[in-house]
Design an enzyme around this catalytic site. Structure first.
Site: not given
Length: 443
Positions: A98, A172, A320, A351
């Site tokens: 990504g 982000s 993450d 997730r």
């Protein structure tokens, strides 16, 4: 032919010894991108030789950049300058990455040639409108599927991009980096304001290549006035990869490990802060600055953890690391609650759902919520068969859970561990995890 890889972990054990986990993935990507656009020769040490970063390296080779290596983490990049990239002959295939796709979309929007970015099944399902919409506001021409996903068809608009003053709707680093890279080719000053701090490797590395970047609180600005000058980069170990062992050593009684040369950039150390709030014993030793990035050795000894409400301001700084933090929560005494993490639903897998499903299979009380999870810890972790859904961080998180399990854990679909951490199984075994890796050739 594709290989399917299954991890089988025997219960128990402890982690002992020291290790240096591979280089930081975010910085490995950016070293190739900026080194390629620099004037002169850039030498990189500690480059992550995993599929994601190699996809970025191949993309720049396909655009005419001469790159030697990687050999033992060393890469030599013969920069072509900011305007020296050539049109690729074919589509640029970016695998599972990504980061590659989102950053390249910004970089390629202002080139004098067209390009098509493609990826594997997982990457082709991930949201790209978060970059294509602000890029369109700058005058970029990028076509996506109806769902706003890859493949991305980019029509180069060299000299036609206009600067933008953009306030990001979500925290982000990939969106921020994408717009800064586009801003290097836009008329005027491009500014990006973030709602919460995210990793700042792009800004630091641009400065390392002597490109002017302005930082004012949560706003970063860049213009087309500037050039990149080749430099030498020593990539620190990836804290996201180190996180598996930080948790493993914390939860497995009798563990004592040292992880060397780990990047402790303050925009990435949420995992250390969260584990310390839970009671973990993590010492930061031998702090130093390497190539503009803070680095240290991390000493971890096992200690009983307690459940906490994870502070929302730490969420973007550990985004993450949550798969393995959920394992820590399962081993902690009491309840752990995560909220404000809806971003986890659009990673390599959902997730939140995938970790909740797997933890429940292992007998853990884990309840997914729209933007996080509530885990009742302190019970037993059992054995069972869990599915990683092709998500490297899920696979490694469940492998670490084996340290506290009372029966074997089998993890299916682990081939994508190679996208970020191909050495995981060997490092984990050397430190004391009873992990066996089975490969089956599928069609």
């Amino acid at each position: 032919m594709s290989k399917s890889i299954t991890f089988i972990v025997q219960p128990g054990g402890q982690l002992q010894g020291e290790a240096r986990v591979p280089g930081d993935k975010s910085m490995s990507h950016r070293s190739i991108m900026l080194g390629s656009l620099a004037e002169g020769v850039t030498h990189v040490k500690g480059f992550l030789e995993a599929e994601d970063a190699l996809a970025t390296l191949q993309a720049f080779r396909d655009m005419g950049v001469q790159i030697e290596g990687p050999v033992d983490g060393c890469v030599t990049i013969h920069g072509v300058g900011k305007h020296g990239l050539k049109a690729p002959q074919n589509e640029l295939y970016l695998g599972n990455s990504g980061t590659s796709m989102r950053l390249l979309s910004g970089l390629l929007a202002g080139q004098p040639f067209n390009a098509v970015l493609t990826g594997d099944k997982s990457l082709s399902g991930r949201p790209m409108k978060r970059v294509t919409e602000p890029l369109a506001a700058m005058g970029a021409a990028i076509k996506t599927t109806d769902k706003g996903t890859a493949p991305l068809e980019i029509t180069g608009r060299a000299g036609q991009l206009q600067a933008i003053d953009y306030t990001m709707p979500m925290a982000s680093a990939q969106v921020k980096s994408c717009l800064l890279l586009a801003g290097m080719y836009a008329q005027g000053e491009t500014s990006v304001t973030e709602p919460a701090p995210t990793r700042d490797h792009t800004e630091r590395m641009l400065s390392g290549f002597s490109y002017p970047v302005k930082q004012d609180g949560s706003k970063v600005s860049i213009t087309a006035e500037g050039k990149l000058t080749a430099t030498d980069i020593d990539v620190p170990s990836d804290i996201s990869s180190a996180a598996f062992f930080l948790v493993g050593a914390s939860i497995a009684s009798g563990s004592d490990i040292v992880l060397r040369h780990v990047g402790i950039n303050p925009t990435r150390t949420g995992v250390i802060s969260i584990l310390r709030l839970m009671g973990a014993s993590i010492e930061i030793l031998n702090e130093r600055i390497v190539g503009g990035e803070p680095v240290a050795d991390l000493h971890v000894v096992s200690k009983p953890l307690k459940g906490i409400d994870i502070p929302e301001e730490l969420v973007p700084l550990a985004i993450d690391e949550f798969p393995v933090l959920f394992v820590a929560a399962a081993c902690a005494e009491g309840q752990t609650r995560l909220s404000g993490a809806e971003e986890l639903r659009v990673k390599e897998s959902d997730r939140i759902q995938v970790m909740a499903d797997g933890l429940q299979i292992l007998g853990v009380d884990a309840q997914p919520t729209a933007d996080g999870m509530v885990i009742q810890g302190g019970g037993k972790i059992g054995g069972g068969v869990v599915v990683s859904h092709g998500d490297h961080r899920i696979a490694m998180a469940f492998a670490i859970a084996g340290l506290r399990a009372n029966a074997p854990i089998t993890i299916l679909d682990c081939a994508n561990v190679n996208t970020s951490f191909p050495e995981f199984k060997d490092l984990a075994k050397n430190l004391g995890l009873a992990l066996v890796c089975e490969e089956n050739s599928g069609s």
